[in-house]
Design a protein around this motif. Structure first.
Motif, mmCIF file in Angstrom:
data_model
loop_
_atom_site.group_PDB
_atom_site.id
_atom_site.type_symbol
_atom_site.label_atom_id
_atom_site.label_comp_id
_atom_site.label_asym_id
_atom_site.label_seq_id
_atom_site.Cartn_x
_atom_site.Cartn_y
_atom_site.Cartn_z
ATOM 1 N N ASN A 1 46.758 39.774 35.220
ATOM 2 C CA ASN A 1 46.259 39.115 36.440
ATOM 3 C C ASN A 1 47.328 38.206 37.053
ATOM 4 O O ASN A 1 47.054 37.088 37.477
ATOM 5 N N ALA A 2 48.545 38.718 37.070
ATOM 6 C CA ALA A 2 49.726 38.075 37.668
ATOM 7 C C ALA A 2 50.260 36.893 36.869
ATOM 8 O O ALA A 2 51.246 36.276 37.271
ATOM 9 N N GLU A 3 49.666 36.557 35.736
ATOM 10 C CA GLU A 3 50.165 35.439 34.918
ATOM 11 C C GLU A 3 51.600 35.679 34.484
ATOM 12 O O GLU A 3 52.406 34.748 34.423
ATOM 13 N N SER A 4 51.948 36.909 34.150
ATOM 14 C CA SER A 4 53.290 37.218 33.684
ATOM 15 C C SER A 4 54.347 36.873 34.729
ATOM 16 O O SER A 4 55.456 36.463 34.391
ATOM 17 N N PHE A 5 53.977 37.029 36.005
ATOM 18 C CA PHE A 5 54.944 36.776 37.076
ATOM 19 C C PHE A 5 55.290 35.293 37.187
ATOM 20 O O PHE A 5 56.405 34.936 37.576
ATOM 21 N N TYR A 6 54.357 34.439 36.830
ATOM 22 C CA TYR A 6 54.548 32.995 37.019
ATOM 23 C C TYR A 6 54.709 32.219 35.706
ATOM 24 O O TYR A 6 55.357 31.162 35.695
ATOM 25 N N ARG A 7 54.148 32.742 34.633
ATOM 26 C CA ARG A 7 54.165 31.978 33.385
ATOM 27 C C ARG A 7 54.344 32.884 32.170
ATOM 28 O O ARG A 7 53.832 32.598 31.091
ATOM 29 N N GLY A 8 55.071 33.996 32.343
ATOM 30 C CA GLY A 8 55.211 34.946 31.253
ATOM 31 C C GLY A 8 56.518 35.708 31.305
ATOM 32 O O GLY A 8 57.544 35.213 31.782
ATOM 33 N N GLU A 9 56.460 36.946 30.856
ATOM 34 C CA GLU A 9 57.672 37.755 30.706
ATOM 35 C C GLU A 9 58.413 37.974 32.025
ATOM 36 O O GLU A 9 59.643 37.879 32.088
ATOM 37 N N LEU A 10 57.693 38.284 33.098
ATOM 38 C CA LEU A 10 58.353 38.498 34.387
ATOM 39 C C LEU A 10 58.992 37.212 34.908
ATOM 40 O O LEU A 10 60.086 37.243 35.488
ATOM 41 N N ALA A 11 58.329 36.085 34.701
ATOM 42 C CA ALA A 11 58.902 34.796 35.101
ATOM 43 C C ALA A 11 60.225 34.550 34.372
ATOM 44 O O ALA A 11 61.193 34.033 34.959
ATOM 45 N N PRO B 1 51.958 38.172 44.474
ATOM 46 C CA PRO B 1 51.215 38.577 43.268
ATOM 47 C C PRO B 1 50.071 37.630 42.927
ATOM 48 O O PRO B 1 48.979 38.072 42.538
ATOM 49 N N ALA B 2 50.300 36.322 43.085
ATOM 50 C CA ALA B 2 49.223 35.357 42.837
ATOM 51 C C ALA B 2 48.100 35.539 43.846
ATOM 52 O O ALA B 2 46.918 35.361 43.520
ATOM 53 N N GLY B 3 48.453 35.899 45.077
ATOM 54 C CA GLY B 3 47.436 36.157 46.094
ATOM 55 C C GLY B 3 46.565 37.342 45.738
ATOM 56 O O GLY B 3 45.335 37.295 45.891
ATOM 57 N N TRP B 4 47.173 38.421 45.260
ATOM 58 C CA TRP B 4 46.382 39.585 44.834
ATOM 59 C C TRP B 4 45.391 39.184 43.741
ATOM 60 O O TRP B 4 44.211 39.532 43.804
ATOM 61 N N ALA B 5 45.916 38.469 42.736
ATOM 62 C CA ALA B 5 45.068 38.096 41.595
ATOM 63 C C ALA B 5 43.936 37.170 42.017
ATOM 64 O O ALA B 5 42.799 37.294 41.544
ATOM 65 N N GLU B 6 44.231 36.240 42.924
ATOM 66 C CA GLU B 6 43.217 35.289 43.367
ATOM 67 C C GLU B 6 42.124 35.989 44.181
ATOM 68 O O GLU B 6 40.928 35.703 44.014
ATOM 69 N N LEU B 7 42.507 36.885 45.056
ATOM 70 C CA LEU B 7 41.525 37.648 45.824
ATOM 71 C C LEU B 7 40.636 38.473 44.902
ATOM 72 O O LEU B 7 39.412 38.540 45.080
ATOM 73 N N SER B 8 41.252 39.095 43.916
ATOM 74 C CA SER B 8 40.498 39.899 42.962
ATOM 75 C C SER B 8 39.520 39.042 42.170
ATOM 76 O O SER B 8 38.352 39.413 41.987
ATOM 77 N N LYS B 9 39.981 37.901 41.734
ATOM 78 C CA LYS B 9 39.148 36.998 40.940
ATOM 79 C C LYS B 9 37.947 36.492 41.734
ATOM 80 O O LYS B 9 36.816 36.447 41.226
ATOM 81 N N GLN B 10 38.171 36.116 42.976
ATOM 82 C CA GLN B 10 37.115 35.495 43.774
ATOM 83 C C GLN B 10 36.137 36.507 44.366
ATOM 84 O O GLN B 10 34.934 36.257 44.415
ATOM 85 N N PHE B 11 36.644 37.658 44.825
ATOM 86 C CA PHE B 11 35.788 38.541 45.607
ATOM 87 C C PHE B 11 35.810 40.005 45.188
ATOM 88 O O PHE B 11 35.035 40.803 45.722
ATOM 89 N N GLY B 12 36.699 40.391 44.283
ATOM 90 C CA GLY B 12 36.815 41.796 43.927
ATOM 91 C C GLY B 12 35.694 42.285 43.026
ATOM 92 O O GLY B 12 35.014 41.503 42.358
ATOM 93 N N LYS B 13 35.498 43.599 42.997
ATOM 94 C CA LYS B 13 34.492 44.219 42.133
ATOM 95 C C LYS B 13 35.134 44.960 40.959
ATOM 96 O O LYS B 13 34.547 45.055 39.887
ATOM 97 N N LEU B 14 36.326 45.507 41.188
ATOM 98 C CA LEU B 14 37.012 46.283 40.159
ATOM 99 C C LEU B 14 38.108 45.457 39.497
ATOM 100 O O LEU B 14 38.666 44.553 40.111
ATOM 101 N N PRO B 15 38.451 45.758 38.254
ATOM 102 C CA PRO B 15 39.552 45.035 37.603
ATOM 103 C C PRO B 15 40.882 45.350 38.270
ATOM 104 O O PRO B 15 41.074 46.427 38.841
#
Length: 537
Positions: free
Chosen positions: A212-222, A121-135
């Motif tokens: 943006n995957a924050e929940s998985f590492y530092r939120g409700e999902l975590a 999940p962090a990988g998806w968010a990081e790829l989106s942040k660095q190089f993605g065009k869509l939210p």
């Protein structure tokens, strides 16, 4: 690069490569391929399409990957290749001493002990942040829709799902019950063609997208993950999740017959394929299906794996450097060990001198080689209750030998089998390639690259060609389509050849997308050993 006529069929029943101009997605499941293509048509780029496809695969092919797994990516954009390592470390409280005190002499395959921090999940968010065009909310929408509304299970996925059900039915412990709640609610695995829903996973994917995957590492999902872990006195904690970040890494490469072949550096074992190709670059091969070609390939792979199994791990803990393992001087010495007969190999001394894979491309020149995995199918057998998060078991690959480079240590990343590949020529992208399937992956990379570069096979033919797989010692498995006369010839050279009928499980499942340097046309192939497809426009 010279590619043969697309109508050339060197192997029976070989499908044709797919040609397109605007965009292409190649993966092991048609619905996922189409999801990535839909994102391209909505204005997303190849990076957005890769994320969409990867997320969709956690739903429609849960037998090979999940939200609780790891991922790696090679991204070509603006004439540069970038590497992302989204694999996670061992929990900080997990150590050899702790396991031995608890009565373990080996790391078990299933349950909480082999669970490391999931990185996908962090990988998806990081790829989106660095190089993605869509939210991310838009990019993950196809996966959410399939999880919520349901999808028809494809044939190979159904077969692997059934095998996993049988395996997990033999596991003891209440921690595994939530796997059956999520993936076998009717008391069995779904059959091919049946519609299956994962509503809890849909909610999880929506939460990942909106935060943006924050929940998985530092939120409700975590918090959900930690509660499940605490219930069984597991080593993984909220602090382990909160401290995790994926790493941008410099890809590594070797020259091979005028091309550069690229991999992610260790802790992944892509270096196995690079070492083998560099050794093989010192030989000439006139034809693919000769005993000499296959013999030398097999011997090079054995030499490379001998090194990897001794040295490859988290780079911070390796006794030798990547540069030493890939140095021309060292690999020349290793090449010199390849003779006319099969020999068992040991690691050298360089100091002397089940996974899913997908490929995407767009009309802006972006290309992505992406791989993610839960390992051994559904991984640990654990699903976080109420979330659909299937946790991987990547920590199983750690050694319990304290003197080994890959020895288990708190916060350390283990030897990793999943590897994305990429090919360039004269500083220009040729394209992404990969093979899923544990230890088969670098072996498949070598065979696919040689099929392309040495023997001029188009992508689909390069994938369809019969494969072999080194097991251990001098034992080699080959597909039942492997030429019989070569089986006999290799046996005479000392190889213990076993003919396997299990092409789906034994020989990996790959994808290729090449871009023609003269026309810009995309040329794709997808694995005939699974439900693979290429979607393009």
């Amino acid at each position: 690069m010279i590619l043969l006529d697309p109508l050339y069929e060197p192997y029976p029943l070989s499908r044709k490569s797919v040609y397109a101009e605007k965009g292409m997605v190649a993966t092991s499941q048609p619905l996922a391929s189409q999801a990535g293509l839909d994102i391209l048509k909505k204005g997303g780029n190849a990076i957005d399409a890769a994320i969409a496809t990867a997320a969709c695969l956690t739903v429609v092919e849960p037998t090979g990957n999940g939200v609780g797994g790891d991922a790696f990516a090679l991204v070509w954009t603006k004439d540069k290749l970038h590497g992302l390592n989204a694999s996670g470390p061992a929990p900080r409280s997990l150590s050899i001493d702790a396991l031995q005190s608890a009565g373990y002499e080996e790391i078990p395959e299933r349950g909480w002990i082999p669970v490391t921090v999931p990185g996908a999940p962090a990988g998806w968010a990081e790829l989106s942040k660095q190089f993605g065009k869509l939210p991310l909310t838009e990019v993950l929408k196809p996966a959410i829709d399939y999880a919520e509304k349901g999808f028809p299970v494809s044939p190979v996925v159904a077969r692997l799902w059934g095998e996993a059900y049988d395996t997990f039915s033999e596991l003891e412990g209440t921690e595994f019950r939530s796997w059956f709640d999520a993936f076998a609610p009717c008391g069995r695995a779904p059959r091919a063609g049946e519609t299956f829903r994962l509503p809890e996973q849909a909610r999880t994917l929506r939460e990942i997208a909106s935060t943006n995957a924050e929940s998985f590492y530092r939120g409700e999902l975590a918090e959900e993950i930690e509660r499940f872990a605490q219930r069984y006195d597991a080593y993984l904690t909220a602090d382990d999740l909160a401290s995790y970040r994926p790493e941008w890494v410099e890809p590594i490469s070797v020259d091979y017959r005028g091309h550069k072949v690229w991999q992610i550096p260790p802790n992944g074992h892509g270096i196995v394929g690079l070492q083998a190709l560099r050794m093989l670059d010192g030989f000439e091969f006139a034809e693919r299906d000769t005993v000499d070609t296959h013999h030398k390939q097999m011997e090079a792979i054995k030499l490379s794996f001998a090194d990897a199994m001794k040295y490859v791990t988290d780079q911070r803990y390796m006794d030798v450097s990547v540069e030493q393992l890939l140095s021309d001087e060292y690999l020349e010495s290793r090449r010199g060990l390849i003779g006319e007969t099969a020999l068992e190999r040991e690691a050298g001394n360089p100091k002397m001198g089940g996974t899913v894979y997908l490929a995407t491309a767009d009309n802006e020149g972006n290309m992505v080689s992406f791989i993610q995995s839960n390992y051994m199918g559904f991984g640990s057998g654990l699903v976080v209750p109420g979330t659909g998060i299937s946790l991987h078991n990547r920590g199983y690959d750690f050694s319990m030998d304290k003197s080994h480079d890959n020895a288990l240590q708190p916060g350390k990343k283990t030897y990793h089998t999943i590897i994305p590949g990429f090919l360039t020529k004269d500083g220009t992208a040729v394209g992404p390639f990969g093979v899923m399937g544990g230890m088969m992956q670098p072996q498949g990379h070598v065979q696919m690259i040689m099929n392309t570069v040495d023997f001029n096979l188009n992508p689909q033919a390069a994938l369809d060609a019969p494969r072999w797989r080194w097991r251990d010692g001098n034992t080699i498995s080959v597909e039942k389509t492997f030429p019989t006369h070569l089986v006999h010839a290799l046996q005479k050279r000392g190889h213990n050849i076993e003919i396997s009928a299990n092409s789906i499980g034994d020989f990996g499942r790959g994808q290729i997308i090449w871009r023609d340097s003269k026309t810009g046309t995309l040329i794709g192939g997808s694995e005939s050993r699974t439900d693979g497809s290429v979607s393009a426009y």
